[in-house]
Design a protein around this motif. Structure first.
Motif, PDB file in Angstrom:
ATOM      1  N   TYR A  27    -106.052  64.699 -45.083  1.00 41.97           N
ATOM      2  CA  TYR A  27    -105.495  65.987 -44.644  1.00 41.97           C
ATOM      3  C   TYR A  27    -104.034  65.798 -44.284  1.00 41.97           C
ATOM      4  CZ  TYR A  27    -107.289  63.673 -40.414  1.00 41.97           C
ATOM      5  OH  TYR A  27    -107.584  62.751 -39.453  1.00 41.97           O
ATOM      6  N   THR A  28    -103.320  66.893 -44.097  1.00 43.31           N
ATOM      7  CA  THR A  28    -101.867  66.866 -43.883  1.00 43.31           C
ATOM      8  C   THR A  28    -101.510  66.178 -42.573  1.00 43.31           C
ATOM      9  OG1 THR A  28    -101.742  68.960 -45.068  1.00 43.31           O
ATOM     10  CG2 THR A  28     -99.811  68.328 -43.768  1.00 43.31           C
ATOM     11  N   LEU A  54     -98.258  65.240 -40.147  1.00 39.88           N
ATOM     12  CA  LEU A  54     -96.853  65.542 -39.880  1.00 39.88           C
ATOM     13  C   LEU A  54     -96.358  64.630 -38.772  1.00 39.88           C
ATOM     14  CD1 LEU A  54     -97.516  69.367 -39.566  1.00 39.88           C
ATOM     15  CD2 LEU A  54     -96.620  68.207 -41.594  1.00 39.88           C
ATOM     16  N   ILE A  87    -100.579  65.977 -36.151  1.00 42.95           N
ATOM     17  CA  ILE A  87     -99.198  65.732 -35.740  1.00 42.95           C
ATOM     18  C   ILE A  87     -99.142  64.504 -34.842  1.00 42.95           C
ATOM     19  CG2 ILE A  87     -97.177  66.673 -34.535  1.00 42.95           C
ATOM     20  CD1 ILE A  87     -98.233  69.479 -35.216  1.00 42.95           C
ATOM     21  N   ASP A 124     -94.015  66.305 -43.479  1.00 44.30           N
ATOM     22  CA  ASP A 124     -95.176  65.423 -43.529  1.00 44.30           C
ATOM     23  C   ASP A 124     -94.778  64.026 -43.992  1.00 44.30           C
ATOM     24  OD1 ASP A 124     -95.157  65.242 -46.321  1.00 44.30           O
ATOM     25  OD2 ASP A 124     -96.676  66.803 -46.583  1.00 44.30           O
ATOM     26  N   HIS A 180     -93.557  71.633 -43.852  1.00 39.98           N
ATOM     27  CA  HIS A 180     -94.662  72.582 -43.646  1.00 39.98           C
ATOM     28  C   HIS A 180     -94.281  73.544 -42.540  1.00 39.98           C
ATOM     29  CE1 HIS A 180     -97.765  70.305 -45.971  1.00 39.98           C
ATOM     30  NE2 HIS A 180     -96.884  69.328 -45.745  1.00 39.98           N
ATOM     31  N   LEU A 208     -95.696  76.484 -40.135  1.00 42.88           N
ATOM     32  CA  LEU A 208     -97.001  76.957 -39.673  1.00 42.88           C
ATOM     33  C   LEU A 208     -97.318  78.337 -40.223  1.00 42.88           C
ATOM     34  CD1 LEU A 208     -99.440  76.304 -37.816  1.00 42.88           C
ATOM     35  CD2 LEU A 208     -98.292  77.670 -36.061  1.00 42.88           C
ATOM     36  N   LEU A 244    -103.556  70.323 -39.919  1.00 37.10           N
ATOM     37  CA  LEU A 244    -102.260  69.701 -39.676  1.00 37.10           C
ATOM     38  C   LEU A 244    -102.390  68.735 -38.509  1.00 37.10           C
ATOM     39  CD1 LEU A 244    -100.105  72.982 -39.773  1.00 37.10           C
ATOM     40  CD2 LEU A 244    -100.618  71.452 -41.680  1.00 37.10           C
ATOM     41  N   ILE A 267    -104.765  72.331 -35.771  1.00 34.06           N
ATOM     42  CA  ILE A 267    -103.680  71.402 -35.479  1.00 34.06           C
ATOM     43  C   ILE A 267    -104.238  70.317 -34.574  1.00 34.06           C
ATOM     44  CG2 ILE A 267    -101.393  71.128 -34.427  1.00 34.06           C
ATOM     45  CD1 ILE A 267    -100.913  74.108 -34.949  1.00 34.06           C
ATOM     46  N   TYR A 285     -99.158  79.322 -43.409  1.00 39.12           N
ATOM     47  CA  TYR A 285    -100.616  79.206 -43.537  1.00 39.12           C
ATOM     48  C   TYR A 285    -101.354  80.430 -43.002  1.00 39.12           C
ATOM     49  CZ  TYR A 285     -99.760  74.375 -44.824  1.00 39.12           C
ATOM     50  OH  TYR A 285     -99.328  73.255 -45.464  1.00 39.12           O
TER      51      TYR A 285
END
Lengths: 568, 568, 568
Positions: free
Chosen positions: B517-518, B520, B498, B446, B452, B454, B496, B464, B457
């Protein structure tokens, strides 16, 4: 009141016929609005010279789901049977001493068609009335429920959801009569006419006859199906004869001069060597079905028999394989309370959906106004001597000829492509706009320098695999493809693996992996849809007509590849 | 003639029983082909010592859609009720002075099942005969129409379109009799047996009893459901008791010791605080349904009541929550001519499609040959004192315990994924071959440098989002995602996002946009299907089992994201 | 016994009415459980002063599929007709000498509705009972089978599979009576009430009347449809009057003051110039249907006639086009045994599925408690003079006004998009997530330097074609596009071909190929979905609302392009 009047008419009817003609009693005639609620005729009245006494009794069942069902009981002095005009002239039971033709259905009583919705339970509504010894299946169609096509009222193709075993068993007869010959052998016949006709649909008619002679242990079903239309009409009939105890029991046997025995599905196939013997009731046992073709004698006549374990009780049926070329043996050895039963079912086809049977040429047609007749002679055998004599008859027809057992179930080759796709775990369909379209042609060079033109492989199934030497799922697929090549003929299947890498690179990989199928390389010359492959492995399944049956994306197993080519 | 004969038989039947045994009159017995078209028995004949006079009268309705419907009128001297054997032993009306149990259905008369096609109107055909005060729903299934699964005759799973409220209310009883005790309290009972059985299907039987005593203002329904099969069988029963005026009216009230009240849909939820009071008729008002669980006393017995606005008329039902654990309150306050009615419906489940109820454990099973019994005691209350006494009973059971009101409608969590997709405006499904497949694993870093994976989780829902800083629709989506993160627990949902852009570029954008939020970044290392994303924003919805529930292409709102995860 | 009692009641009924009131005989009254199995009344009893003798006879048909069907025969001394209360008050036959109104259906006898499953045969089950001269179609819906929408019991939209011609013809009447005026002209009327009502569904009622006077060669159908609900209700009625020989035969003619004649499909269109003449029976000839609107006189009254080849036998119907604005002529000249028949069918709409008719405004509504009445006067004409007199009446209404013949069949514009896609051979659907979504806007420059903004073309159909000069399938498509441009107005259709090649290159190609539609070039500026086109030719079909109706991949013909824009 019409009902009272019709009963009074009966005695007049008896006295007014001339002695030379057979006695004739009309019970129902829709055209003339004749309907007799009750009637009784006896041998002493009609055939006073007959040594055996006999009687025919007509009455109506009342209450519950049997309200209004007509039944005709024939007692020939030795055996008794009950005809059910309201249920398409089916036969409820045949009884002779402790011998019974029939079974103990979970459905109690004779259910009036007004309570039957054939469409319910996804086309299995027929089962809600299924109780009789002998039910005719047909006439427009019979067999499993499911979608088929028909021609609609504008002349165009349309689909129709067929229901289990057709409509004929739930149509009341339009005409019913009893006739008795006035001279020996004094044959007693119950006749009925059932119509399956409508505008923009079939115009089929069946004339049914069930007859016996006083004192006999035999009887005969003799039907005629007629196409009343000016246009050709598909049809089918299957005689669904059902037997529970005392004939069906642990150790009971089916005897029939089987020429070919094809299990209908895997569960039936697993037990094919015991197809002719019966097991004890077992709760929840799934039914087994065997599709038979029978040897016949020089007159095309055959005979089959069901006998109990002790070999002292049996029923046999003799008929012509020209009339009824296919025979289905249905075994349903569930618990007694759930319907422990076997079916001996000669027919014009096997009891699968018409859309399938048509492909195998088992859906006959009737030309305008053409008729076809079907006659089955039944005999009840009591005591070992009689049973053995019937078995000898069958052996004589069989004449030592062989039985071919099919290993592949009838249904196995019929998986639908959509079912295969649904079951897929590691791949999915792709290039869907191309499905069913002709596969565009191309020419590529293989790693030995030989040119391959796709269209040269026409007439075979073709599997095209897009792959690369660096692709891990492709590696996993290779053993499956090697095995496929080993087990399938080149004449049957062409396998073309295509990589867009350098030929020398590919060549050395192929050698190391011992790949035994054609490997081509491409430098970007391919047309669509091949040039739109964006993920590998991707595959194209091309059928014998050169059409793309399926495109896929992802790793496919040997089993799935075979299933896709075999699927419909 | 059978019908005439059966009437003559009646007097013989009466005289031939011994005094010690209860009086017994068989009206229908399908096995013995007994069917009495008419019959009348009275207290003076059968129980001369009974102080209250009573009578039972059997007759047949004629004309229109009621042609051939059997009815049995019981008059205990104080109240009268009408049992309808032809319609599965339902009860048409209960009358006592100006008190009526029943309603004014748009369907007039008692419709013979031969006119009912349960499959019509997309499985709502049951409504074409729906008229009675008390209709049993079941037995194989009840509740809303729709597709469920069953096991077919080859042992395989198949689908079946269930119809509203099942078949039992449209099956005529196979056996019907009236018994009367010869000694006080001279209980009068109408018994019936209704069979719901077929080959390859359920073998369920219900024995129904409705009984009262001369002069009483109470009566009792007491049924037994039995599985007659050698294999286990799902079943269900719901007592659909329906009330219009005089009990239902503006200001009428339902009293019940509610432990939990769950509205069935949004429309019902909007009015949940008034779930127990009735409004005046209003043309076109959509029905409201409340799914209740009730408090019971130490013997598991509960009681509910419906009373009019003035509080001087009521009906109460007392029964065991062990037998009938779920209670449905149906309110349909439409115009009088359209069916102003409320249903008080204890059952083995709630009246939704079996496929849904099964998931909530509300579809019980009967072991082979197992029975379950259901008894409901009804009392009619006339005058405020009586009504208040019944209310006191209910208060005693309630004992001050709390009622939990659910805010989320029972149906809300059950949107189908296909419905969500159909309603989509700004996005569509994508990567469809991957739906239902395991989500391939990956590891990315990230923008804070943390890795991270997948699969770490697993057990949570995972969203995603493929996006980029230059992508306008992605910008529009960001506020929705921020709100989603704020309102959903980290333990429940991993998010996630991306991007394939440079981490520093992304990092500064994230800061400015206050993304919570995350996020990446990827440099082309992702496996399929992620590496086939060709348009952004694209999203993957991964369920708690690690399977791809849905892939989408296009901008998705907060509401739609939630709907997708909640949908089935 | 009720049935015996009801017959005795008849004579009482006759004597108890006052002389001034019309004679009235109730045959069925469901509310009062009145049902007369048989009855007979005659002119000599009821109207002794009437010069013409007449009779009305009620009886029940028995046997086969007609078991339990009530019929009422009216003989006015000159003509006879048979009303069928069990089949929604339809009329079986009208006979006068050798003149017959009716036809020879493949369905024999009058089929009791208990044997009819309207849902069978994909919604064509109605045909299994179709036999009568006059059948009413309706009331909730009529026309072809197929899916439509309705509002379910929660107030939400749901789909419903409509069945052919609705339910009314298979619902027995709830109330039936015969009245006779005691003074000249002694009108004899058979009245019936048929209810089509249920909870959560329509509450429609029809009061039917068919009446005649002693000695007349005319009779009248006079119906009233009422919405018994407190909410508005769609409805429809079509009088399906059917004629075989002697009126229909080779050379027979239909006379009607046609204002507009629209063939229902291509097959009908091919023969539109002969729409009013009949051919000899021909096996397998697909039916033809013509949708007519008729000229009327100043009182909105019109008249149509069917006459035989010799011109000496005819039937005419006179009615108001305000009541029945649409008229369907159905010609089914198949072989006699398959149902050689023509239908003259005035109605509130054309007999197509309600979902289609609604779009054309041909599904009327009834406000709460509103009624609409429909009266048709029939006359039978025997001899050339009478026939010619009726023809003169029609000519007077026509008054020399023109008939417009539509070339495009009514059904042609209604092809479904999914049917077009299914029939595709050289292309497939693509960009499916975008279907139904607004087409994203863009601006591009054409090869003449002019800018084109997509949204400027809103209100027209827009075809966008992605192509390239080097693309062989694109070349093949060009002649189709040129022809399309020639034959379609610019105001109706915008055509934008887009290439991503150099403008000068494209320009010279366009000149050589004589392309007559707008050609744009793009340098990678387009938004999605256009920037995801990965194969050419690809096309987008954008409707007048600016929504993407379809995206396609592959070569499309002129015909298919038109079909896509026209399809629904």
């Amino acid at each position: 009141m019409l009902r009272l009047a019709s009963i009074i008419a009966l005695s007049v009817g008896i006295s007014s016929v001339r002695a030379a003609e057979p006695f004739r009693l009309v019970l129902t005639d829709v055209e003339q609005n004749i309907y007799k609620e009750t009637a009784e005729i006896t041998g002493s009245d009609v055939t006073p010279k007959s040594p055996a006494s006999w009687s025919v009794r007509k009455y109506v069942l009342h209450g519950g789901r049997q309200e209004g069902v007509d039944v005709i009981e024939v007692n020939n002095g030795k055996l008794r049977f009950t005809v059910v005009p309201t249920r398409g002239m089916s036969v409820h039971r045949v009884l002779m001493g402790d011998l019974r033709l029939g079974w103990d259905s979970p459905v109690k009583g004779l259910v009036h068609p007004k309570y039957i919705n054939l469409e319910t339970r996804q086309g299995l509504g027929w089962l809600e009335g299924f109780n009789e010894w002998m039910v005719r299946c047909g006439l427009e169609f019979f067999g499993g429920p499911g979608t088929d096509e028909f021609i609609d009222n504008t002349g165009k193709k349309a689909t129709m959801d067929l229901t289990l075993h057709g409509k004929i068993a739930n149509i009341p007869a339009s005409q019913v009569e009893v006739t008795v010959e006035r001279e020996a052998p004094y044959r007693i016949t119950v006749r009925g006419r059932v119509d399956e006709a409508l505008l923009h649909g079939p115009k089929l008619e069946i004339l049914t006859q069930i007859s016996t002679t006083p004192g006999a242990d035999t009887f005969r079903i003799s039907d005629k199906v007629t196409n009343r239309s000016a246009i050709e009409q598909e049809f089918g009939i299957l005689y669904h004869g059902n037997y529970g105890p005392p004939l069906m029991e642990k150790g009971a046997k089916f005897f029939g001069p089987a020429r070919q025995v094809t299990p209908i599905n895997e569960h039936s196939a697993s037990d094919v060597s015991n197809y002719d013997v019966y097991r004890a009731p077992k709760a929840g046992f799934p039914e087994q079905v065997y599709c038979l073709q029978l040897w016949a004698d020089e007159d095309d006549r055959t005979k089959v028999m069901l006998r109990n374990a002790a070999g002292d009780k049996a029923v046999s049926m003799a008929y012509s394989v020209k009339e009824l070329p296919f025979f289905t043996l249905w075994k349903n050895p569930v618990a007694a309370e759930d319907g422990y039963v076997t079916g001996l079912e000669p027919g014009t086809g096997f009891p699968r959906n018409r859309s399938i049977e048509r492909k195998f040429g088992r859906v006959p047609k009737l030309a305008p106004h053409q008729s076809r007749s079907f006659t089955i002679n039944f005999a009840l055998h009591s005591g070992k001597d009689q049973v053995n004599a019937a078995a000898d008859d069958i052996a004589r027809i069989w004449a030592g000829r062989k039985t071919k057992f099919d290993k592949i179930p009838l249904a196995a080759s019929k998986t639908s492509l959509s079912d295969v796709i649904k079951a897929a775990r590691t791949w999915g369909p792709a290039f869907t706009p191309w499905h069913g379209k002709p596969a565009p042609d191309f020419t590529l060079t293989d790693i030995t320098g030989k040119k391959h033109k796709l269209s040269d492989y026409k007439g075979r199934n073709i599997l095209i695999i897009f792959w690369a030497t660096w692709c891990r799922p492709c590696h996993m697929e290779i053993p499956h493809l090697i095995e496929l090549r080993k087990t399938t003929s080149e004449d049957d299947l062409a396998m073309l693996a295509i990589s867009n890498e350098r030929p020398d690179l590919v060549k050395s990989f192929v050698a190391r992996a011992e790949m035994n199928y054609t490997v081509l390389t491409d430098t970007g010359t391919l047309p669509g849809p091949y040039n739109t492959v964006s993920a590998i492995p991707s595959s194209f399944f091309i059928d014998r007509d050169g059409k793309i049956k399926l495109g896929t994306s992802g790793l496919i197993s040997l089993e799935d590849i075979k299933a896709i080519f075999e699927a419909e």
